[in-house]
Design a protein around this motif. Sequence first.
Motif, PDB file in Angstrom:
ATOM      1  N   GLY A  31       0.960  -1.188  -0.055  1.00  0.00           N
ATOM      2  CA  GLY A  31      -0.037   0.135   0.006  1.00  0.00           C
ATOM      3  C   GLY A  31       0.887   1.437  -0.134  1.00  0.00           C
ATOM      4  N   ILE A  32       1.847   1.245   0.961  1.00  0.00           N
ATOM      5  CA  ILE A  32       3.086   2.313   0.917  1.00  0.00           C
ATOM      6  C   ILE A  32       3.485   2.676  -0.602  1.00  0.00           C
ATOM      7  N   VAL A 217      15.921  -2.941  -4.829  1.00  0.00           N
ATOM      8  CA  VAL A 217      15.232  -1.459  -4.853  1.00  0.00           C
ATOM      9  C   VAL A 217      15.534  -0.679  -3.512  1.00  0.00           C
ATOM     10  N   ALA A 218      15.039  -1.038  -2.692  1.00  0.00           N
ATOM     11  CA  ALA A 218      15.202  -0.712  -1.022  1.00  0.00           C
ATOM     12  C   ALA A 218      16.680  -0.345  -0.875  1.00  0.00           C
ATOM     13  N   ILE A 267      12.765   8.148   3.494  1.00  0.00           N
ATOM     14  CA  ILE A 267      13.850   7.286   2.830  1.00  0.00           C
ATOM     15  C   ILE A 267      13.432   5.733   3.755  1.00  0.00           C
ATOM     16  N   VAL A 268      13.285   6.121   5.145  1.00  0.00           N
ATOM     17  CA  VAL A 268      13.028   4.932   5.924  1.00  0.00           C
ATOM     18  C   VAL A 268      11.712   4.327   5.653  1.00  0.00           C
ATOM     19  N   MET A 272      11.327   0.544   4.183  1.00  0.00           N
ATOM     20  CA  MET A 272      10.768  -0.295   4.992  1.00  0.00           C
ATOM     21  C   MET A 272       9.733  -1.119   4.270  1.00  0.00           C
ATOM     22  N   ALA A 273       8.920  -0.325   3.546  1.00  0.00           N
ATOM     23  CA  ALA A 273       7.947  -0.714   2.482  1.00  0.00           C
ATOM     24  C   ALA A 273       8.216  -1.850   1.603  1.00  0.00           C
ATOM     25  N   PHE A 274       9.438  -1.628   0.858  1.00  0.00           N
ATOM     26  CA  PHE A 274       9.904  -2.475  -0.159  1.00  0.00           C
ATOM     27  C   PHE A 274      10.578  -3.513   0.700  1.00  0.00           C
ATOM     28  N   THR A 275      10.958  -3.633   1.675  1.00  0.00           N
ATOM     29  CA  THR A 275      11.536  -4.672   2.544  1.00  0.00           C
ATOM     30  C   THR A 275      10.238  -5.489   3.023  1.00  0.00           C
TER      31      THR A 275
END
Length: 293
Positions: A31-32, A217-218, A267-268, A272-275
Amino acid sequence: MTSLTWTRRRRALGRFWAEFRKHKGGVIGLGILVVAVVMALIAPLFIDEGVTSVVSGVGKPWAPPGPGHLLGTDESGRSIIELIWWGSRTSLLIGFLAALLTVVIGTVIGIAAGHFRGLAGAVLMRVTDWFLVLPSTVTALVLAAMLGGSTTTIIIAIAITSWPSTTRLIRAQTLAVEARPYIERSKALGAGHWHIATRHVLPNVGPLLLASTTLEVASAIVTESTLAFLGASSNRTSWGSMLKGSYDWNAATNGAWWYILIPGLCIVAVVMAFTMFGRALEAVLNPRLRRAG
């Protein structure tokens, strides 16, 4: 394409989504990411690159967040929210393209190293190990400085220092795939190297690649931010270059906490969303992880 094929694909997608939505963190991360990507894509409809010019600031320098400027202003009176919005385009673009190039290089070398045994495979892995032990940030910084500051050179610098881990992952999976009996049957029937690599190995490592790409990507976004903060900028506004600007202009000394905190939080949040999305994707696509969970 027949209707039966489409029906099977829809059912497979339905099963995938049913399994994926069990991972709440992955759904939140997705979602993010959707919001971040959509906002980056529609940015040119509302603002343009002129908002990044130091002469475009119309607000008071170091103005705190308020009605006039929701996220405050920087040393030139530019709106932080506009800089963040436009900078997301650069950060996400570099993240996606650097990750894509990393995965392409890592996949090609990884499959080749796993498929070709003997001297060829050994040489490829020794080269991979050599790149793996290099300090990635320092190497990327040197490459970016040598190649000059641009988006393309930053992407290349990140990819060149990031592909070894993908290579080792893909090589291990390639060895596992090629140990299966049907590979031996294909060889016995006269299948060549290209046929085995593209028709048998690549489809089997595909799900792993998809999950690996999201994690790359992250990593690429963090690396770009680090390089920008250290001075190896793409010459375009990004979240990393904003952190660099806040440091250069002593935002902390001037009490402009928003200039430091907001780019860092962006950035965080995206990393975190990608992770979270990548981990959930990996758990769904990897049967061993799914059984372990």
